[in-house]
Enzyme design. Sequence first.
Site, PDB file in Angstrom:
ATOM      1  N   SER A 149       0.819  -1.209   0.000  1.00 58.36           N
ATOM      2  CA  SER A 149       0.000   0.000   0.000  1.00 58.36           C
ATOM      3  C   SER A 149       0.857   1.264   0.000  1.00 58.36           C
ATOM      4  CB  SER A 149      -0.914   0.019   1.232  1.00 58.36           C
ATOM      5  OG  SER A 149      -1.666  -1.160   1.296  1.00 58.36           O
TER       6      SER A 149
HETATM    7  N1  SAM Z   1      -0.195  -5.240   4.194  1.00 56.91           N
HETATM    8  C1  SAM Z   1       0.482  -5.448   2.947  1.00 56.91           C
HETATM    9  C2  SAM Z   1       1.834  -4.818   2.866  1.00 56.91           C
HETATM   10  O1  SAM Z   1       2.239  -4.125   3.792  1.00 56.91           O
HETATM   11  O2  SAM Z   1       2.498  -5.054   1.845  1.00 56.91           O
HETATM   12  C3  SAM Z   1      -0.357  -5.052   1.758  1.00 56.91           C
HETATM   13  C4  SAM Z   1      -1.390  -6.025   1.506  1.00 56.91           C
HETATM   14  S1  SAM Z   1      -2.059  -6.142  -0.105  1.00 56.91           S
HETATM   15  C5  SAM Z   1      -2.784  -4.580  -0.350  1.00 56.91           C
HETATM   16  C6  SAM Z   1      -3.403  -7.232   0.302  1.00 56.91           C
HETATM   17  C7  SAM Z   1      -2.991  -8.639   0.611  1.00 56.91           C
HETATM   18  O3  SAM Z   1      -4.115  -9.336   1.137  1.00 56.91           O
HETATM   19  C8  SAM Z   1      -2.544  -9.437  -0.608  1.00 56.91           C
HETATM   20  O4  SAM Z   1      -1.260  -9.920  -0.416  1.00 56.91           O
HETATM   21  C9  SAM Z   1      -3.571 -10.555  -0.714  1.00 56.91           C
HETATM   22  O5  SAM Z   1      -3.036 -11.771  -1.194  1.00 56.91           O
HETATM   23  C10 SAM Z   1      -4.030 -10.661   0.724  1.00 56.91           C
HETATM   24  N2  SAM Z   1      -5.336 -11.295   0.940  1.00 56.91           N
HETATM   25  C11 SAM Z   1      -6.486 -11.140   0.245  1.00 56.91           C
HETATM   26  N3  SAM Z   1      -7.465 -11.884   0.799  1.00 56.91           N
HETATM   27  C12 SAM Z   1      -6.916 -12.502   1.885  1.00 56.91           C
HETATM   28  C13 SAM Z   1      -7.413 -13.407   2.876  1.00 56.91           C
HETATM   29  N4  SAM Z   1      -8.678 -13.826   2.898  1.00 56.91           N
HETATM   30  N5  SAM Z   1      -6.566 -13.839   3.829  1.00 56.91           N
HETATM   31  C14 SAM Z   1      -5.271 -13.437   3.850  1.00 56.91           C
HETATM   32  N6  SAM Z   1      -4.748 -12.601   2.935  1.00 56.91           N
HETATM   33  C15 SAM Z   1      -5.563 -12.126   1.971  1.00 56.91           C
END
Ligand code: SAM
Length: 221
Positions: free
Chosen positions: A68
């Site tokens: 993000s």
């Molecule tokens: N917090 C992260 C960082 O600092 O880089 C950014 C996260 S990214 C915007 C969103 C993440 O959520 C992705 O890596 C995606 O694979 C994960 N995601 C989506 N649905 C999910 C779920 N049900 N459980 C765990 N992870 C999930």
Amino acid sequence: MTKIGVFLDYKELRELMVKTQLIPRGIKDARVLNAMKKVPRHIFVDERIQQKAYDDTALSIGEGQTISQPYMVAVMTELLELKGDEKVLEIGTGSGYQAAILAELAREVFTIERVALLANKAREKFLALGYNNIHVRVGDGTLGWPEEAPFNRITITAGGPKIPEPLLEQISEGGLVVAPVGDKFTQQLLKIRKSGKTFSKEKFTPCVFVPLIGEHGWKEE
Ligand code: SAM
């Protein structure tokens, strides 16, 4: 000087990021600002885009996912009102950057990522940087981490249609959930506070996150 030949002074870029992107947009919590100055965001992205790590934008981390925008990380962290002794659950480890920021500000961080490759890469980064208060699990974060519940704080870093019920069940008394909620294309940051049997809701900035995919999120397409 931020550039010496091709060598970038990342510490200086972090200071600049805080000064030009975070403070002018209203981030005030000194602990959050210090964590943003300290955590080496460039370590959490691919080597070939490290020079962009402190830009005012989200960046690709592969697997169709993103790290993000720094401002969004700071806003969400500030909304969590961390004082230092909290047990925090993050859904969506992604690059691991947000978890590292949380680990600077709370006692323990539990983070869940559904893409194993990303979770493993993040684990390596935590080890290399010496974050031994971060625990990573691969799986569907919409189910939470029941064995470790309750959590004082929960944050979701992917956009869902609602706050997943299991997460509301895993928040402690007086605890908070901060998450983007909306449709697949745009969301709004919500802060939910648990007090007794009631949950109060506050709305914050509009935002755009990759979808939260899981049993209590969106279905995989
Ligand atoms: N917090 C992260 C960082 O600092 O880089 C950014 C996260 S990214 C915007 C969103 C993440 O959520 C992705 O890596 C995606 O694979 C994960 N995601 C989506 N649905 C999910 C779920 N049900 N459980 C765990 N992870 C999930």
